[in-house]
Design an enzyme around this catalytic site. Structure first.
Site, PDB file in Angstrom:
ATOM      1  N   ASN A   1       0.881  -1.166   0.000  1.00 24.08           N
ATOM      2  CA  ASN A   1       0.000   0.000   0.000  1.00 24.08           C
ATOM      3  C   ASN A   1       0.917   1.213   0.000  1.00 24.08           C
ATOM      4  O   ASN A   1       1.460   1.605   1.029  1.00 24.08           O
ATOM      5  CB  ASN A   1      -0.887  -0.034   1.248  1.00 24.08           C
ATOM      6  CG  ASN A   1      -1.919   1.076   1.242  1.00 24.08           C
ATOM      7  OD1 ASN A   1      -1.842   2.009   0.433  1.00 24.08           O
ATOM      8  ND2 ASN A   1      -2.872   0.993   2.143  1.00 24.08           N
TER       9      ASN A   1
ATOM     10  N   LYS B   1       3.310   0.787   3.157  1.00 23.00           N
ATOM     11  CA  LYS B   1       2.881  -0.243   4.098  1.00 23.00           C
ATOM     12  C   LYS B   1       2.972  -1.575   3.381  1.00 23.00           C
ATOM     13  O   LYS B   1       2.582  -1.664   2.212  1.00 23.00           O
ATOM     14  CB  LYS B   1       1.412   0.019   4.475  1.00 23.00           C
ATOM     15  CG  LYS B   1       1.158   0.109   5.958  1.00 23.00           C
ATOM     16  CD  LYS B   1      -0.183   0.757   6.227  1.00 23.00           C
ATOM     17  CE  LYS B   1      -1.287  -0.264   6.445  1.00 23.00           C
ATOM     18  NZ  LYS B   1      -2.568   0.394   6.780  1.00 23.00           N
TER      19      LYS B   1
ATOM     20  N   ARG C   1      -2.420  -2.162  -3.590  1.00 15.44           N
ATOM     21  CA  ARG C   1      -3.674  -1.453  -3.383  1.00 15.44           C
ATOM     22  C   ARG C   1      -3.602  -0.187  -4.224  1.00 15.44           C
ATOM     23  O   ARG C   1      -2.743   0.666  -3.997  1.00 15.44           O
ATOM     24  CB  ARG C   1      -3.829  -1.097  -1.905  1.00 15.44           C
ATOM     25  CG  ARG C   1      -5.018  -0.208  -1.656  1.00 15.44           C
ATOM     26  CD  ARG C   1      -5.227  -0.031  -0.164  1.00 15.44           C
ATOM     27  NE  ARG C   1      -6.499   0.617   0.067  1.00 15.44           N
ATOM     28  CZ  ARG C   1      -6.637   1.912   0.309  1.00 15.44           C
ATOM     29  NH1 ARG C   1      -5.582   2.700   0.366  1.00 15.44           N
ATOM     30  NH2 ARG C   1      -7.835   2.439   0.502  1.00 15.44           N
TER      31      ARG C   1
ATOM     32  N   HIS D   1     -13.397   2.146  -0.815  1.00 10.65           N
ATOM     33  CA  HIS D   1     -13.527   1.040   0.156  1.00 10.65           C
ATOM     34  C   HIS D   1     -14.080  -0.222  -0.514  1.00 10.65           C
ATOM     35  O   HIS D   1     -14.672  -1.084   0.149  1.00 10.65           O
ATOM     36  CB  HIS D   1     -14.457   1.399   1.339  1.00 10.65           C
ATOM     37  CG  HIS D   1     -13.885   2.397   2.298  1.00 10.65           C
ATOM     38  ND1 HIS D   1     -14.655   3.302   2.984  1.00 10.65           N
ATOM     39  CD2 HIS D   1     -12.606   2.625   2.692  1.00 10.65           C
ATOM     40  CE1 HIS D   1     -13.887   4.049   3.764  1.00 10.65           C
ATOM     41  NE2 HIS D   1     -12.637   3.655   3.594  1.00 10.65           N
TER      42      HIS D   1
ATOM     43  N   GLY E   1     -11.582   6.982   7.512  1.00  7.82           N
ATOM     44  CA  GLY E   1     -12.480   7.266   6.393  1.00  7.82           C
ATOM     45  C   GLY E   1     -13.683   6.366   6.591  1.00  7.82           C
ATOM     46  O   GLY E   1     -13.540   5.236   7.051  1.00  7.82           O
TER      47      GLY E   1
ATOM     48  N   ARG F   1     -13.008  14.395   7.911  1.00  7.08           N
ATOM     49  CA  ARG F   1     -13.715  14.867   6.704  1.00  7.08           C
ATOM     50  C   ARG F   1     -15.176  15.145   7.009  1.00  7.08           C
ATOM     51  O   ARG F   1     -15.815  14.407   7.757  1.00  7.08           O
ATOM     52  CB  ARG F   1     -13.649  13.794   5.602  1.00  7.08           C
ATOM     53  CG  ARG F   1     -12.268  13.572   5.070  1.00  7.08           C
ATOM     54  CD  ARG F   1     -12.285  12.550   3.931  1.00  7.08           C
ATOM     55  NE  ARG F   1     -11.051  11.805   3.930  1.00  7.08           N
ATOM     56  CZ  ARG F   1     -10.941  10.501   3.684  1.00  7.08           C
ATOM     57  NH1 ARG F   1     -12.015   9.793   3.387  1.00  7.08           N
ATOM     58  NH2 ARG F   1      -9.772   9.922   3.706  1.00  7.08           N
TER      59      ARG F   1
ATOM     60  N   ASP G   1     -10.464  10.989  16.807  1.00 11.79           N
ATOM     61  CA  ASP G   1     -10.421   9.587  17.200  1.00 11.79           C
ATOM     62  C   ASP G   1     -11.719   9.202  17.926  1.00 11.79           C
ATOM     63  O   ASP G   1     -12.068   9.783  18.946  1.00 11.79           O
ATOM     64  CB  ASP G   1      -9.211   9.364  18.120  1.00 11.79           C
ATOM     65  CG  ASP G   1      -8.979   7.899  18.381  1.00 11.79           C
ATOM     66  OD1 ASP G   1      -8.093   7.328  17.749  1.00 11.79           O
ATOM     67  OD2 ASP G   1      -9.716   7.334  19.229  1.00 11.79           O
TER      68      ASP G   1
ATOM     69  N   ARG H   1     -12.620   6.735  19.753  1.00 14.44           N
ATOM     70  CA  ARG H   1     -12.507   6.318  21.150  1.00 14.44           C
ATOM     71  C   ARG H   1     -12.512   7.530  22.078  1.00 14.44           C
ATOM     72  O   ARG H   1     -13.217   7.570  23.078  1.00 14.44           O
ATOM     73  CB  ARG H   1     -11.199   5.547  21.347  1.00 14.44           C
ATOM     74  CG  ARG H   1     -11.389   4.189  21.953  1.00 14.44           C
ATOM     75  CD  ARG H   1     -10.100   3.414  21.894  1.00 14.44           C
ATOM     76  NE  ARG H   1      -9.335   3.729  20.677  1.00 14.44           N
ATOM     77  CZ  ARG H   1      -8.321   3.009  20.239  1.00 14.44           C
ATOM     78  NH1 ARG H   1      -7.937   1.950  20.902  1.00 14.44           N
ATOM     79  NH2 ARG H   1      -7.677   3.339  19.144  1.00 14.44           N
TER      80      ARG H   1
ATOM     81  N   ILE I   1     -14.053   1.583  13.805  1.00 10.32           N
ATOM     82  CA  ILE I   1     -15.193   2.004  14.624  1.00 10.32           C
ATOM     83  C   ILE I   1     -16.305   0.960  14.562  1.00 10.32           C
ATOM     84  O   ILE I   1     -16.868   0.565  15.585  1.00 10.32           O
ATOM     85  CB  ILE I   1     -15.712   3.376  14.138  1.00 10.32           C
ATOM     86  CG1 ILE I   1     -14.634   4.447  14.306  1.00 10.32           C
ATOM     87  CG2 ILE I   1     -16.986   3.753  14.862  1.00 10.32           C
ATOM     88  CD1 ILE I   1     -14.931   5.753  13.568  1.00 10.32           C
TER      89      ILE I   1
ATOM     90  N   GLU J   1     -16.166  -2.188  14.027  1.00 12.86           N
ATOM     91  CA  GLU J   1     -15.849  -3.444  14.715  1.00 12.86           C
ATOM     92  C   GLU J   1     -15.722  -3.263  16.223  1.00 12.86           C
ATOM     93  O   GLU J   1     -15.946  -4.197  16.979  1.00 12.86           O
ATOM     94  CB  GLU J   1     -14.520  -4.014  14.173  1.00 12.86           C
ATOM     95  CG  GLU J   1     -14.637  -4.522  12.753  1.00 12.86           C
ATOM     96  CD  GLU J   1     -13.277  -4.762  12.102  1.00 12.86           C
ATOM     97  OE1 GLU J   1     -12.307  -5.083  12.813  1.00 12.86           O
ATOM     98  OE2 GLU J   1     -13.181  -4.607  10.863  1.00 12.86           O
TER      99      GLU J   1
ATOM    100  N   GLU K   1      -8.364  -5.854   4.439  1.00 11.48           N
ATOM    101  CA  GLU K   1      -8.096  -5.466   3.054  1.00 11.48           C
ATOM    102  C   GLU K   1      -6.848  -6.157   2.511  1.00 11.48           C
ATOM    103  O   GLU K   1      -6.809  -6.543   1.348  1.00 11.48           O
ATOM    104  CB  GLU K   1      -7.960  -3.943   2.960  1.00 11.48           C
ATOM    105  CG  GLU K   1      -9.307  -3.258   3.108  1.00 11.48           C
ATOM    106  CD  GLU K   1      -9.211  -1.742   3.107  1.00 11.48           C
ATOM    107  OE1 GLU K   1      -8.934  -1.182   4.183  1.00 11.48           O
ATOM    108  OE2 GLU K   1      -9.423  -1.134   2.060  1.00 11.48           O
TER     109      GLU K   1
HETATM  110  P1  ADP Z   1      -8.358   3.518   8.772  1.00  8.91           P
HETATM  111  O1  ADP Z   1      -9.462   4.119   7.960  1.00  8.91           O
HETATM  112  O2  ADP Z   1      -7.214   4.449   8.998  1.00  8.91           O
HETATM  113  O3  ADP Z   1      -7.975   2.115   8.350  1.00  8.91           O
HETATM  114  P2  ADP Z   1      -9.409   2.179  11.140  1.00  8.91           P
HETATM  115  O4  ADP Z   1     -10.296   1.209  10.431  1.00  8.91           O
HETATM  116  O5  ADP Z   1      -8.213   1.664  11.836  1.00  8.91           O
HETATM  117  O6  ADP Z   1      -9.022   3.392  10.211  1.00  8.91           O
HETATM  118  O7  ADP Z   1     -10.340   2.940  12.217  1.00  8.91           O
HETATM  119  C1  ADP Z   1      -9.862   3.967  13.016  1.00  8.91           C
HETATM  120  C2  ADP Z   1     -10.986   4.417  13.942  1.00  8.91           C
HETATM  121  O8  ADP Z   1     -11.415   3.302  14.732  1.00  8.91           O
HETATM  122  C3  ADP Z   1     -10.592   5.523  14.915  1.00  8.91           C
HETATM  123  O9  ADP Z   1     -11.606   6.503  14.981  1.00  8.91           O
HETATM  124  C4  ADP Z   1     -10.513   4.783  16.254  1.00  8.91           C
HETATM  125  O10 ADP Z   1     -10.829   5.601  17.343  1.00  8.91           O
HETATM  126  C5  ADP Z   1     -11.575   3.734  16.063  1.00  8.91           C
HETATM  127  N1  ADP Z   1     -11.384   2.646  17.015  1.00  8.91           N
HETATM  128  C6  ADP Z   1     -10.394   1.737  17.043  1.00  8.91           C
HETATM  129  N2  ADP Z   1     -10.512   0.937  18.143  1.00  8.91           N
HETATM  130  C7  ADP Z   1     -11.589   1.385  18.825  1.00  8.91           C
HETATM  131  C8  ADP Z   1     -12.248   1.001  20.033  1.00  8.91           C
HETATM  132  N3  ADP Z   1     -11.813  -0.013  20.779  1.00  8.91           N
HETATM  133  N4  ADP Z   1     -13.338   1.693  20.387  1.00  8.91           N
HETATM  134  C9  ADP Z   1     -13.799   2.714  19.656  1.00  8.91           C
HETATM  135  N5  ADP Z   1     -13.227   3.133  18.506  1.00  8.91           N
HETATM  136  C10 ADP Z   1     -12.154   2.476  18.101  1.00  8.91           C
END
Ligand code: ADP
Length: 386
Positions: free
Chosen positions: A7, A14, A78, A167, A199, A228, A268, A270, A317, A319, A370
């Site tokens: 990637n 990556k 990718r 995606h 995203g 965004r 973020d 979380r 988010i 998952e 992915e």
């Molecule tokens: P990317 O689009 O960069 O691949 P990810 O799929 O890794 O992103 O998702 C990142 C988002 O997931 C962030 O907003 C992060 O806060 C959220 N996230 C990751 N783990 C948790 C968790 N345990 N609880 C809530 N949100 C989470």
């Protein structure tokens, strides 16, 4: 087959080496600050490879020990934008590389970096089969009424301005796994997939194919994301332009300063959830805006697929944040959706159901992967080309 998944970004690379048959990861890593340094090491030198070719040397050195006497069978890239041409993964040759390059104007930050990655591999390992896996490809099945913007046709014919969607690799993989969890052939899967990471997008799947998706000409359209804005009235841009904002100012504001960050001061999820739980009103409002926007899309896509038979959450988010899933589901009462509190709070790396038996349709959490999808697609293309 061992596949090196790449990637390639403008300043980062990556990678992951995967054993496709075993479904395992042999090694992975991230090379950063490409082009920002001068090789590193000595006094006053900045670390970081000079270019993608030098980054690839670092990858080669890093994976060498892990491979032992096994050899890479192919490289899977990718690639963000496949435009209107690429509806599936393809074996890369010079003509394909140039075709990807011709799409640079549609993805100025991403496709040039993807091409640098492809060319670096071509120079280093000229005989290595390379496959390009496009983030837009899965959405090539969008009907015209879903991909058209209601603007003069010239914008489409002269500039390629239409909805493409992103995606796609994740959606295709998650659709397959969701269908398997429901014991359905993927061709019979009608559902809505919410890919919620930094995203975020939501996709309507009918008969296993994408029929609508919330990202459009670029990944800016649609949901409230980490930084965004998602959907807004385009007149706002005209208004800001007249007020003296440059295109770069507007681009930065919409792509980097908006979304959760703009509303809650933090991108973020979380942190936003934690802030909201400790009484931060802005964080609570940000979650309400984001969950309301997503719920509206899910309602719309329920119609687009002719009655969804499942709602699927995936990515960081989707998952992990049971709190955000709850906020979305709470707005979907009209669809008869009902989460099981215990199942929703549970954790697993396996696909699972989080709704009650009386929910009108099952709600699933299906982890995306992915890199795995790219490795599998790469191995399949290479095997069928032999
Ligand atoms: P990317 O689009 O960069 O691949 P990810 O799929 O890794 O992103 O998702 C990142 C988002 O997931 C962030 O907003 C992060 O806060 C959220 N996230 C990751 N783990 C948790 C968790 N345990 N609880 C809530 N949100 C989470």
């Amino acid at each position: 087959m061992l596949v090196l998944v790449i990637n390639s970004g403008s300043s980062s690379l990556k990678y992951q080496v995967r054993d496709v048959a075993a479904g395992t990861v042999l090694t992975d890593g991230l090379i950063e600050k490409i082009g920002m340094g001068n090789g590193g090491g000595g006094d006053g030198e900045i670390e970081g490879p000079r270019d993608h070719a030098e980054a690839l040397e670092q990858v080669d050195a890093a994976i060498h020990a892990e491979l032992g006497d096994r050899e890479l069978g192919a490289v899977g890239h990718r690639v963000v934008h496949g435009g209107e041409r690429f509806a599936e993964p393809v074996l890369v040759d010079n003509e394909i590389t140039r075709a990807i390059e011709r799409l640079n104007p549609l993805a100025p930050l991403h496709n040039p970096a993807n091409v640098l990655g492809i060319r670096a591999i071509t120079r280093k390992w000229p005989k290595m089969p390379q496959v390009a896996v496009f983030d837009t490809a899965f959405h090539r099945t969008l009907p015209e009424h879903a991909w058209r913007y209601a603007v003069p046709d010239e914008l489409y014919t002269n500039h390629g301005i239409r909805r493409y969607g992103f995606h796609g690799t994740s959606n295709e993989y998650v659709a397959r796994r969701s269908a398997a969890l429901l014991d359905l052939p993927v061709e019979e899967f009608d559902g809505v997939i919410a890919h919620l990471g930094n995203g975020a997008s939501v996709t309507a799947i009918r008969g296993g194919r994408s029929v609508d998706t919330s990202m459009g000409f670029t990944p800016l359209e649609g949901l409230v994301m980490g930084t965004r804005s998602g959907d807004l009235d385009p007149s706002i841009l005209v208004f800001l332009g007249r007020a003296g904002w440059s295109p770069e100012d507007i681009d930065t504001m919409l792509n980097r300063e908006s979304g959760l960050k703009g509303l809650a001061g933090n991108n973020d999820m979380r942190s936003v959830v934690e802030a909201s739980e400790s009484g931060d009103d802005k964080a609570t409002m940000a979650l309400a805006v984001a969950s309301y926007r997503l719920a509206k899309y899910i309602g719309g896509y329920h119609v687009a697929v002719g009655g969804a038979r499942a709602l699927v959450f995936t990515a960081g988010i989707g998952e992990n944040s049971h709190q955000f899933r709850t906020q979305v589901a709470d707005r979907l009462g009209a669809l008869g959706i009902e989460l099981d509190g215990g199942l929703n709070r549970g954790r697993s790396k396996e696909p699972r159901v989080i709704s009650t038996p009386s929910s009108a349709i099952p709600v699933l959490v299906v982890p995306t992967d992915e890199e795995r999808a790219i490795a599998e697609a790469t191995a399949a293309v290479v095997s069928s080309s032999r």
